[in-house]
Design an enzyme around this catalytic site. Structure first.
Site, PDB file in Angstrom:
ATOM      1  N   ILE A   2       0.877  -1.164   0.000  1.00  0.00           N
ATOM      2  CA  ILE A   2       0.000   0.000   0.000  1.00  0.00           C
ATOM      3  C   ILE A   2       0.918   1.218   0.000  1.00  0.00           C
ATOM      4  O   ILE A   2       1.809   1.343   0.843  1.00  0.00           O
ATOM      5  CB  ILE A   2      -0.974   0.006   1.201  1.00  0.00           C
ATOM      6  N   SER A   3       0.754   2.079  -0.974  1.00  0.00           N
ATOM      7  CA  SER A   3       1.660   3.213  -1.158  1.00  0.00           C
ATOM      8  C   SER A   3       1.650   4.143   0.046  1.00  0.00           C
ATOM      9  O   SER A   3       0.665   4.235   0.793  1.00  0.00           O
ATOM     10  CB  SER A   3       1.269   4.012  -2.404  1.00  0.00           C
TER      11      SER A   3
END
EC number: 2.1.1.77
Length: 209
Positions: free
Chosen positions: A58-59
């Site tokens: 997840i960025s």
């Protein structure tokens, strides 16, 4: 409590990147914790990228904010995201765009992302399990296209599905580094409008898993 944490996270982002008011409002309205795997919940409001299943991430919320703003968000209606992942980027986009379409090639991630988005009542986000390189022709053309994974080149199918004058933002592999580029479609071809910054994303992969 979480809304306070989310607000403070956005404050930290704003110290590093001058947020457009619409992007800041969108980031503050979506609780990042919802999209973070249980073992990493206590890191949900940091600016770190966090591990998910299937060797994906997840960025960082800083990256999500930047990628959103790089799309040039004023006066646009639809966006296609390549690489849904956790669904966090699509959720943020949903607060700005009237219609959000997102493609995920890993079925387990697709199932979880769709459930999260449905639980949050984000009815303007549509998620598809498919090969992102082929795009989503049914709802084309799109005002904007966003790659949430790094590409070596932009497939013709996606160029065809971008509105004339539309903008595409993507991390691009160049030699031994990745750079985020913003393209504009002119005369049915992509032109590099701006090279934005160096980055580090997982690669775009053909097919589904």
């Amino acid at each position: 409590m979480n809304s306070i944490k989310n607000h403070l996270m956005c404050e930290e982002i704003h110290k590093r990147f001058n947020l457009h008011p619409k992007v800041r409002e969108a980031m503050e309205s979506i609780e990042r914790e919802v999209f973070v795997p249980a073992p990493f919940k206590h890191f949900a409001y940091t600016l770190n990228a966090l591990s998910m299943q299937a060797q994906q991430y997840i960025s960082s919320p800083l990256t999500v904010a930047k990628m959103t703003q790089y799309l040039e968000i004023d006066h646009v209606d639809s966006v296609l995201e390549i690489g849904c992942g956790s669904g966090y980027q699509a959720a943020v986009l949903s607060q700005i765009f009237r219609r959000v379409f997102s493609i995920e090639r890993i079925e387990s991630l697709y199932i979880e992302a769709r459930l999260r988005l449905k639980t949050l009542g984000l009815d303007n986000v549509h998620v598809k399990f498919a090969d992102g390189n082929k795009g989503w022709e049914r709802y084309a053309p799109y005002d904007r296209i966003l790659f949430s994974a790094c590409a070596k080149n932009i497939p013709q199918a996606l160029i065809d599905q971008l509105e004339e004058g539309g903008i595409l933002v993507a991390p691009i592999q160049e030699n031994n580094e990745q750079v985020i580029k913003r393209f504009v479609k002119q005369n049915n071809a992509l032109r590099v409008q701006k090279v934005l910054e160096k980055c580090l994303f997982v690669p775009v992969v053909d097919g589904v898993q």
